[in-house]
Design a protein around this motif. Structure first.
Motif, mmCIF file in Angstrom:
data_model
loop_
_atom_site.group_PDB
_atom_site.id
_atom_site.type_symbol
_atom_site.label_atom_id
_atom_site.label_comp_id
_atom_site.label_asym_id
_atom_site.label_seq_id
_atom_site.Cartn_x
_atom_site.Cartn_y
_atom_site.Cartn_z
ATOM 1 N N LEU A 1 0.877 -1.165 0.000
ATOM 2 C CA LEU A 1 0.000 0.000 0.000
ATOM 3 C C LEU A 1 0.917 1.219 0.000
ATOM 4 C CD1 LEU A 1 -2.803 1.406 0.411
ATOM 5 C CD2 LEU A 1 -2.440 1.141 2.870
ATOM 6 N N ASN A 2 0.883 2.001 -1.065
ATOM 7 C CA ASN A 2 1.894 3.048 -1.203
ATOM 8 C C ASN A 2 1.288 4.433 -1.341
ATOM 9 O OD1 ASN A 2 0.951 2.989 -3.847
ATOM 10 N ND2 ASN A 2 2.977 3.038 -4.786
ATOM 11 N N GLU A 3 2.155 5.415 -1.621
ATOM 12 C CA GLU A 3 1.747 6.806 -1.704
ATOM 13 C C GLU A 3 0.741 7.043 -2.833
ATOM 14 O OE1 GLU A 3 5.492 6.680 0.623
ATOM 15 O OE2 GLU A 3 4.643 5.593 -1.075
ATOM 16 N N VAL A 4 0.889 6.327 -3.932
ATOM 17 C CA VAL A 4 -0.056 6.468 -5.043
ATOM 18 C C VAL A 4 -1.446 6.010 -4.605
ATOM 19 C CG1 VAL A 4 -0.642 5.663 -7.360
ATOM 20 C CG2 VAL A 4 1.726 6.237 -6.801
ATOM 21 N N ASP A 5 -1.506 4.901 -3.877
ATOM 22 C CA ASP A 5 -2.793 4.406 -3.389
ATOM 23 C C ASP A 5 -3.451 5.419 -2.460
ATOM 24 O OD1 ASP A 5 -2.243 2.016 -4.746
ATOM 25 O OD2 ASP A 5 -1.220 1.184 -3.004
ATOM 26 N N ILE A 6 -2.649 6.006 -1.570
ATOM 27 C CA ILE A 6 -3.191 7.012 -0.648
ATOM 28 C C ILE A 6 -3.739 8.208 -1.426
ATOM 29 C CG2 ILE A 6 -2.593 8.691 1.148
ATOM 30 C CD1 ILE A 6 -2.864 5.858 2.206
#
Length: 416
Positions: free
Chosen positions: A260-265
């Motif tokens: 779960l990364n920054e793009v997902d956030i």
């Protein structure tokens, strides 16, 4: 400022050299790492960051004398997350003399693993693949340095237990997962812990690619689990966030796998994601020394191996963690046994890594001939609307339970 003042990780400190040594490194035989990654299909949201980190770390190492004077060569190929293509990539690079591989895909790793075992080649398997591969007495040539999915799931259960006052006997834990090998990996350990701790385990499979979750979340609404552990990827988390809102499930009870990364956030919305949890195996952010050094040395001058946006992503840090450990093993191999590095000396070197954290990029790992994972530590972090905040220290829980399952599973493995 000297390199050593920037980086204290052993492998990079050892690379500190005069300009003459730097030049000589380019004249010596290279240490070659084969990266057969999915760059075109399922894992395009992960693989480019990991490959870019490996290339940046190699570039930095080479410009500072190489590893004991030898340059590092990173060879990147695409397998499209197709096991047969992964096998073909492995065979092609093997013919070219490569004997250190990474597939960064559970199904492809599982397909290649028997061949690597038969051939006596090194298969790096950090953060993917079968959970029992940490058993070095069975999987002699496989190195899943870092926590396996089994250990990560066990650590997640320990976190939930702590949040519920140390007693799970009346708890209900849901597990939502992509219904293929990656998502299915933790099920066995979760069932084992359910029996041990007395909590009710509810399984919610989701078909690939993870966009159809309506049925799963309707069932979650009816079942009312105390927490949901999630083994989804990328857009799957975005879909899950919408379903949580629709079904009024609190996002601070959603505990994600490390993917779960920054793009997902950003796709969920920074404010909407506030409270979401993830188990993690590497330190995030750009202040981590290795990452900061790459930004200051290369990206500030437009010389990185790829776009700077991929550096500002926890998956880049994941790549740094994987390859800082790999480079450290290569350093040990040469220091202890000289050149050339062989599969056997590389194996022995991996098994000699002790209390290594890549200068804070990951939890400290100590790899042995029995434990190829290095201890299995993770921590849980929570998104506060702006950044990830650690809620726990690095820890590994239920080690006795996990290793019982590991030994039971690895005992059934045979090289086909």
């Amino acid at each position: 400022m000297k390199v050593k003042q920037h980086i204290k990780a052993v492998v990079l400190a050892a690379a500190l050299a005069t300009s003459a040594t730097v030049a000589s490194a380019q004249d010596k035989e290279p240490i070659r790492f084969g990266l057969c990654f999915d760059l075109s299909k399922s894992y395009t949201f992960i693989s480019p960051q990991v490959a870019q980190a490996a290339q940046d770390l190699a570039m930095y190492t080479n410009e500072n004398g190489g590893i004991e004077g030898h340059p590092v060569e990173i060879i990147v190929r695409d397998h499209g997350n197709e096991p047969q293509r992964g096998v073909e990539c492995y065979e092609q690079l093997k013919r070219e003399g490569v004997f250190i591989f990474n597939m960064l895909s559970t199904p492809v790793t599982n397909a290649v693993l028997p061949r690597a075992m038969r051939d006596g080649n090194i298969l790096m398997q950090s953060f993917v693949g079968r959970g029992d591969a940490v058993d070095g007495e069975v999987f002699e040539w496989v190195f899943p340095v870092g926590p396996t999915y089994w250990q990560q799931a066990a650590n997640d259960v320990a976190f939930i237990k702590e949040q519920m006052g140390g007693d799970l006997s009346d708890a209900k834990i849901g597990f939502i997962y992509l219904d293929y090998p990656f998502g299915q990996e933790p099920i066995e350990i979760l069932k084992t812990l359910s029996e041990k701790e007395g909590f009710e385990l509810e399984l919610y499979p989701v078909p690939l690619p993870g966009s159809d979750q309506a049925g799963a979340w309707s069932k979650i609404r009816r079942d009312k689990p105390d927490y949901v552990i999630s083994w989804l990827l990328a857009g799957g988390h975005v879909v899950a966030s919408k379903e949580m809102r629709r079904n009024r499930f609190p996002i601070d009870r959603y505990l994600s796998v490390n993917w779960l990364n920054e793009v997902d956030i950003a796709n969920i919305g920074a404010e909407e994601a506030k409270g979401i949890l993830r188990g993690t195996n590497v330190a995030g952010g750009q202040e981590v020394p290795l990452v900061k050094t790459m930004l200051d040395t290369y990206y500030a001058n437009g010389k990185g191996s790829g776009p700077e946006s991929l550096v500002r992503d926890v998956y880049y840090n994941t790549g740094m963690a994987i390859y800082s450990a790999g480079f450290e093993a290569a350093r040990i191999a040469i220091t202890e046994n000289g050149w050339p590095i062989t599969p056997e000396t590389m194996k022995n070197a991996f098994e000699s890594i002790e209390n290594f954290d890549g200068n804070g990029i990951m939890a400290p790992v100590t790899v042995t001939d029995k434990d190829h994972g290095g201890g299995g530590k993770t921590r849980v972090e929570q998104w506060n609307g702006e950044t990830w905040v650690p809620l726990t220290d690095w820890s590994a829980d239920y080690l006795d339970v996990v290793w019982d399952v590991i030994k039971h599973s690895s005992a059934t493995f045979t090289v086909e």
